[in-house]
Write a protein that holds these residues in place. Structure first.
Motif, mmCIF file in Angstrom:
data_model
loop_
_atom_site.group_PDB
_atom_site.id
_atom_site.type_symbol
_atom_site.label_atom_id
_atom_site.label_comp_id
_atom_site.label_asym_id
_atom_site.label_seq_id
_atom_site.Cartn_x
_atom_site.Cartn_y
_atom_site.Cartn_z
ATOM 1 N N LEU A 1 1.401 -1.124 0.218
ATOM 2 C CA LEU A 1 -0.547 -0.238 -0.672
ATOM 3 C C LEU A 1 1.503 1.322 0.410
ATOM 4 C CD1 LEU A 1 -2.413 -0.995 2.710
ATOM 5 C CD2 LEU A 1 -3.283 -0.505 0.208
ATOM 6 N N PHE A 2 2.197 1.697 0.754
ATOM 7 C CA PHE A 2 2.722 2.090 -0.103
ATOM 8 C C PHE A 2 3.183 2.710 -0.759
ATOM 9 C CE2 PHE A 2 7.515 3.419 1.188
ATOM 10 C CZ PHE A 2 7.323 5.072 1.355
ATOM 11 N N ASN A 3 4.537 1.631 -1.028
ATOM 12 C CA ASN A 3 4.028 1.290 -2.866
ATOM 13 C C ASN A 3 3.260 2.465 -3.831
ATOM 14 O OD1 ASN A 3 6.407 0.088 -1.867
ATOM 15 N ND2 ASN A 3 6.795 -1.222 -2.578
ATOM 16 N N LEU A 4 2.665 2.193 -3.868
ATOM 17 C CA LEU A 4 1.167 2.452 -4.160
ATOM 18 C C LEU A 4 1.050 3.725 -4.061
ATOM 19 C CD1 LEU A 4 -2.142 0.229 -4.390
ATOM 20 C CD2 LEU A 4 -0.132 -0.028 -5.745
ATOM 21 N N SER A 5 1.011 4.428 -2.772
ATOM 22 C CA SER A 5 0.892 5.672 -2.455
ATOM 23 C C SER A 5 2.208 6.881 -2.745
ATOM 24 C CB SER A 5 0.888 5.770 -1.073
ATOM 25 O OG SER A 5 2.427 5.855 -0.215
ATOM 26 N N LEU A 6 2.817 5.866 -3.622
ATOM 27 C CA LEU A 6 4.053 6.873 -4.308
ATOM 28 C C LEU A 6 3.587 7.726 -6.294
ATOM 29 C CD1 LEU A 6 7.006 4.494 -3.673
ATOM 30 C CD2 LEU A 6 6.386 6.765 -1.982
ATOM 31 N N ASN A 7 2.519 6.703 -5.916
ATOM 32 C CA ASN A 7 1.608 7.311 -7.478
ATOM 33 C C ASN A 7 0.859 8.533 -7.260
ATOM 34 O OD1 ASN A 7 3.193 5.185 -9.008
ATOM 35 N ND2 ASN A 7 1.854 5.187 -10.301
ATOM 36 N N PRO A 8 1.022 9.857 -8.165
ATOM 37 C CA PRO A 8 0.909 10.747 -7.283
ATOM 38 C C PRO A 8 -1.194 10.665 -7.408
ATOM 39 C CG PRO A 8 2.334 11.794 -8.359
ATOM 40 C CD PRO A 8 2.477 10.201 -8.228
ATOM 41 N N ASN A 9 -1.266 10.004 -8.788
ATOM 42 C CA ASN A 9 -2.874 9.517 -8.722
ATOM 43 C C ASN A 9 -3.296 8.622 -7.982
ATOM 44 O OD1 ASN A 9 -1.350 7.487 -10.478
ATOM 45 N ND2 ASN A 9 -3.041 6.976 -10.984
ATOM 46 N N LEU A 10 -2.637 8.189 -6.973
ATOM 47 C CA LEU A 10 -2.948 7.279 -5.997
ATOM 48 C C LEU A 10 -3.906 7.753 -4.392
ATOM 49 C CD1 LEU A 10 -1.844 3.701 -7.184
ATOM 50 C CD2 LEU A 10 -3.997 4.599 -7.902
ATOM 51 N N LYS A 11 -2.927 8.646 -4.393
ATOM 52 C CA LYS A 11 -3.403 8.936 -2.934
ATOM 53 C C LYS A 11 -4.437 9.166 -2.158
ATOM 54 C CE LYS A 11 1.732 11.078 -3.787
ATOM 55 N NZ LYS A 11 1.873 10.370 -2.393
ATOM 56 N N HIS A 12 -4.999 9.687 -3.200
ATOM 57 C CA HIS A 12 -6.273 10.245 -3.191
ATOM 58 C C HIS A 12 -7.308 9.466 -2.410
ATOM 59 C CE1 HIS A 12 -10.314 12.585 -1.708
ATOM 60 N NE2 HIS A 12 -10.672 12.425 -2.730
ATOM 61 N N SER A 13 -7.501 8.670 -3.783
ATOM 62 C CA SER A 13 -7.872 6.951 -3.170
ATOM 63 C C SER A 13 -7.986 6.356 -2.125
ATOM 64 C CB SER A 13 -8.158 6.172 -4.424
ATOM 65 O OG SER A 13 -7.063 6.155 -4.919
ATOM 66 N N LEU A 14 -6.829 6.483 -1.364
ATOM 67 C CA LEU A 14 -5.656 5.410 -0.803
ATOM 68 C C LEU A 14 -6.400 6.533 0.334
ATOM 69 C CD1 LEU A 14 -2.324 4.372 -1.638
ATOM 70 C CD2 LEU A 14 -4.755 2.429 -1.260
ATOM 71 N N ALA A 15 -6.246 7.289 1.021
ATOM 72 C CA ALA A 15 -6.589 8.534 2.401
ATOM 73 C C ALA A 15 -7.875 7.709 2.839
ATOM 74 C CB ALA A 15 -6.211 9.599 2.200
ATOM 75 N N GLN A 16 -8.684 6.613 2.537
ATOM 76 C CA GLN A 16 -9.593 6.836 3.235
ATOM 77 C C GLN A 16 -9.492 6.573 4.699
ATOM 78 O OE1 GLN A 16 -10.618 2.405 2.553
ATOM 79 N NE2 GLN A 16 -10.173 3.259 -0.220
ATOM 80 N N LYS A 17 -10.680 7.089 4.947
ATOM 81 C CA LYS A 17 -11.044 7.620 6.581
ATOM 82 C C LYS A 17 -10.366 6.416 8.165
ATOM 83 C CE LYS A 17 -14.267 8.354 10.056
ATOM 84 N NZ LYS A 17 -15.871 8.968 10.547
ATOM 85 N N ASP A 18 -11.139 5.101 7.112
ATOM 86 C CA ASP A 18 -10.786 3.977 7.772
ATOM 87 C C ASP A 18 -8.519 3.692 7.878
ATOM 88 O OD1 ASP A 18 -12.702 3.248 8.860
ATOM 89 O OD2 ASP A 18 -12.921 2.130 7.461
ATOM 90 N N THR A 19 -8.370 4.182 6.603
ATOM 91 C CA THR A 19 -7.285 3.437 6.186
ATOM 92 C C THR A 19 -5.808 4.695 7.220
ATOM 93 O OG1 THR A 19 -6.913 3.059 4.679
ATOM 94 C CG2 THR A 19 -5.019 3.825 5.034
ATOM 95 N N ILE A 20 -6.362 6.092 6.997
ATOM 96 C CA ILE A 20 -5.781 7.453 8.640
ATOM 97 C C ILE A 20 -6.307 5.808 9.477
ATOM 98 C CG2 ILE A 20 -6.133 10.141 9.179
ATOM 99 C CD1 ILE A 20 -7.442 9.881 6.236
ATOM 100 N N PHE A 21 -7.026 6.627 10.467
ATOM 101 C CA PHE A 21 -7.546 5.912 11.351
ATOM 102 C C PHE A 21 -6.394 4.688 11.897
ATOM 103 C CE2 PHE A 21 -11.720 8.067 11.701
ATOM 104 C CZ PHE A 21 -11.352 9.270 12.716
ATOM 105 N N HIS A 22 -5.700 3.494 11.299
ATOM 106 C CA HIS A 22 -4.819 2.518 11.633
ATOM 107 C C HIS A 22 -3.849 3.294 11.298
ATOM 108 C CE1 HIS A 22 -3.691 -1.102 11.339
ATOM 109 N NE2 HIS A 22 -2.906 -0.905 10.062
#
Length: 294
Positions: A78-99
């Motif tokens: 998931l961290f690797n996926l977040s390195l792509n600018p186009n994926l940062k928004h969709s990965l920043a889900q509420k549950d993920t941020i709390f986790h």
């Protein structure tokens, strides 16, 4: 070649998601995904495009039924996926941020969680989400304690987040200024000190940060001391803070001008400092000279 990579990704996701897979096979599949997504933005997009892949990876990273290494490998993908600018928004889900916020206190996962958090926070639209989730308060609390292997990563995350005004306010209220001052002067390492001062400079952009800095005991003298003896990064941070204080208060001008080491520190930086430090030192000297304090 692309089709073979896609086939590998699909097979690995199938193995990772399979309820019948044992932990060793699941780990091997996740390790392959982590390697594939580490080297190529295109591969990250391929993983994200597979229906249910991101949701499955998030589930594995949080599953208490999964071994620690499975959770860590899923988080790595998931961290690797977040390195792509186009994926940062969709990965920043509420549950993920709390986790991620909950993992900041975990010795096993804090470094990776902080890196993932920092990557997501690089997108401006995501910054406020972390403030709402209580991430700022947790970060400040952790960096106020003993330094550990994840401290620099946690500071990098805080540096990204406080660029949003609301997060700056939260950080100041939580006690970030004294915590960062301690790190800046602790001698715990040039990277930590320099990053702490860079964050203080970011906080000083806003009134709440400047006010808290002005209330800090001997703040001008302490920044001048860092100008004199700190590393290049620390000197840049100290100069930025002094510039902000000078803009806000004539008293800060006068305190600095009365310190004999101030002019010598500026002279030394002008000759042997980094490019950014020299630029800031020249601005400081111009402000003081314009004020006719010498």
């Amino acid at each position: 070649m692309a089709s073979r990579v896609r086939e590998t990704i699909v097979e690995c996701m199938r193995e990772a998601q399979s309820s019948g897979a044992d932990d060793e096979d699941r780990c091997q599949a996740l390790q392959t995904l982590a390697t594939i997504t580490n080297i190529s933005p295109q591969n990250r997009n391929l993983v994200a495009q597979i229906d249910g892949a991101v949701a499955s990876l998030i589930g594995l990273s949080k599953s208490v039924a999964s071994p620690q290494n499975v959770q860590t490998l899923a988080l790595s993908v998931l961290f690797n996926l977040s390195l792509n600018p186009n994926l940062k928004h969709s990965l920043a889900q509420k549950d993920t941020i709390f986790h991620l916020t909950s993992l900041i206190n975990s010795p096993e996962s804090a470094k990776l969680a902080a890196s993932y958090l920092c990557s997501l926070a690089m997108l401006d639209k995501n910054k406020a989400k972390f403030g709402v989730a209580g991430t700022i308060q947790v970060l400040v609390k952790v960096i106020s304690g003993p330094c550990g292997p994840a401290t620099h990563h946690l500071l990098s995350s805080l540096a990204e987040l406080v660029q949003f005004h609301g997060n700056c306010t939260l950080a100041v209220r939580e006690g970030a200024v004294p915590a960062l001052m301690t790190l800046a002067e602790s001698g715990g390492g040039e990277d930590l000190a320099g990053t702490a001062l860079a964050i203080l400079g970011l906080l000083a952009r806003f009134e709440e940060g400047r006010s808290e800095l002005k209330r800090t005991d001997r703040i001008v003298a302490r920044m001048v001391g860092i100008l004199k003896s700190g590393c290049f990064l620390s000197k840049e941070g100290a100069a930025e803070i002094l510039l902000r204080l000078f803009d806000d208060s004539e008293k800060s001008f006068r305190v600095a001008a009365e310190l004999p080491e101030f002019s010598s520190a500026l002279a030394e930086i002008s000759v042997g400092g980094s490019g950014r430090a020299r630029e800031k030192a020249n601005l400081l000297m111009k402000k003081v000279m314009d004020a006719n304090l010498y």
